[in-house]
Design an enzyme around this catalytic site. Structure first.
Site, PDB file in Angstrom:
ATOM      1  N   HIS A  99       0.841  -1.200   0.000  1.00 45.44           N
ATOM      2  CA  HIS A  99       0.000   0.000   0.000  1.00 45.44           C
ATOM      3  C   HIS A  99       0.868   1.239   0.000  1.00 45.44           C
ATOM      4  CE1 HIS A  99       0.648  -1.393   4.131  1.00 45.44           C
ATOM      5  NE2 HIS A  99       0.612  -0.124   4.499  1.00 45.44           N
ATOM      6  N   HIS A 101       0.956   5.122   1.026  1.00 46.35           N
ATOM      7  CA  HIS A 101       0.302   6.140   1.848  1.00 46.35           C
ATOM      8  C   HIS A 101       0.326   7.465   1.088  1.00 46.35           C
ATOM      9  CE1 HIS A 101       0.522   3.954   5.833  1.00 46.35           C
ATOM     10  NE2 HIS A 101       1.455   3.284   5.158  1.00 46.35           N
TER      11      HIS A 101
HETATM   12  P1  AMP Z   1       1.756   0.231   7.376  1.00 44.08           P
HETATM   13  O1  AMP Z   1       2.332   0.518   8.725  1.00 44.08           O
HETATM   14  O2  AMP Z   1       2.499   0.936   6.263  1.00 44.08           O
HETATM   15  O3  AMP Z   1       1.572  -1.248   7.125  1.00 44.08           O
HETATM   16  O4  AMP Z   1       0.335   0.923   7.375  1.00 44.08           O
HETATM   17  C1  AMP Z   1      -0.851   0.249   7.619  1.00 44.08           C
HETATM   18  C2  AMP Z   1      -1.930   1.293   7.663  1.00 44.08           C
HETATM   19  O5  AMP Z   1      -3.173   0.646   7.531  1.00 44.08           O
HETATM   20  C3  AMP Z   1      -1.971   2.109   8.965  1.00 44.08           C
HETATM   21  O6  AMP Z   1      -1.779   3.488   8.661  1.00 44.08           O
HETATM   22  C4  AMP Z   1      -3.363   1.817   9.524  1.00 44.08           C
HETATM   23  O7  AMP Z   1      -3.959   2.940  10.129  1.00 44.08           O
HETATM   24  C5  AMP Z   1      -4.117   1.381   8.285  1.00 44.08           C
HETATM   25  N1  AMP Z   1      -5.252   0.497   8.517  1.00 44.08           N
HETATM   26  C6  AMP Z   1      -5.309  -0.602   9.311  1.00 44.08           C
HETATM   27  N2  AMP Z   1      -6.531  -1.171   9.247  1.00 44.08           N
HETATM   28  C7  AMP Z   1      -7.256  -0.430   8.368  1.00 44.08           C
HETATM   29  C8  AMP Z   1      -8.597  -0.503   7.872  1.00 44.08           C
HETATM   30  N3  AMP Z   1      -9.439  -1.479   8.248  1.00 44.08           N
HETATM   31  N4  AMP Z   1      -8.995   0.434   6.978  1.00 44.08           N
HETATM   32  C9  AMP Z   1      -8.166   1.413   6.591  1.00 44.08           C
HETATM   33  N5  AMP Z   1      -6.896   1.539   7.019  1.00 44.08           N
HETATM   34  C10 AMP Z   1      -6.449   0.637   7.904  1.00 44.08           C
END
Ligand code: AMP
Length: 135
Positions: A99, A101
């Site tokens: 993903h 950001h």
């Molecule tokens: P990372 O640390 O780069 O893996 O980021 C994961 C991101 O996913 C974090 O910023 C979380 O806030 C976000 N996240 C986790 N669960 C969900 C969800 N159900 N819907 C949207 N974002 C999420």
């Protein structure tokens, strides 16, 4: 992929706040909403991170990142944008589905992406020797 949170969101088993969708990608609000408008762009096919995503899928993701970023600017929601990818647990990746950001930025929003002072040319050269990649 079973047990992957973002695959479940893509399959609509878990709801999300969708911003944009096309054949290959989905963009939705990060649940943290921190800062407001924090958005994630994911490929619809499962790839763990930058280390295993194929070029075609990655291009589709980058194209959606560009499209959504430009949209935020065009509607006057963002003056600037930061984008980043965490790849690997050691880099802070918590959800093991690639993903990007997208962080919308506004004038004087107080968010700091810090810059460290420049290092010597010698040090940069040494690092370059370690890291060079041939075409
Ligand atoms: P990372 O640390 O780069 O893996 O980021 C994961 C991101 O996913 C974090 O910023 C979380 O806030 C976000 N996240 C986790 N669960 C969900 C969800 N159900 N819907 C949207 N974002 C999420």
């Amino acid at each position: 992929m079973e047990n992957c949170l973002f695959c479940k969101i893509i399959k609509e088993d878990i709801p999300c706040y969708k911003i944009y969708e096309d054949e290959f990608t989905l963009a939705f609000l990060d649940i943290s909403n921190n800062p407001e408008g924090h958005t994630l762009v994911v490929p619809k096919v499962h790839a763990e991170n930058l280390f295993d995503v194929n070029e075609q899928v990655y291009k589709a993701v980058e194209n959606t990142v560009r499209k959504v970023s430009k949209h935020y600017k065009d509607i006057g929601y963002a003056d600037g944008i930061n984008t980043y990818i965490n790849s690997g647990k050691q880099a802070g990746q918590e959800v093991m589905h690639l993903h990007v950001h997208i962080i919308p930025r506004k004038e004087n929003d107080g968010i700091v992406f810090s810059h460290t002072p420049n290092v010597s040319k010698q040090e940069l050269s040494k690092t370059q020797e370690k890291l060079k990649l041939n075409n």
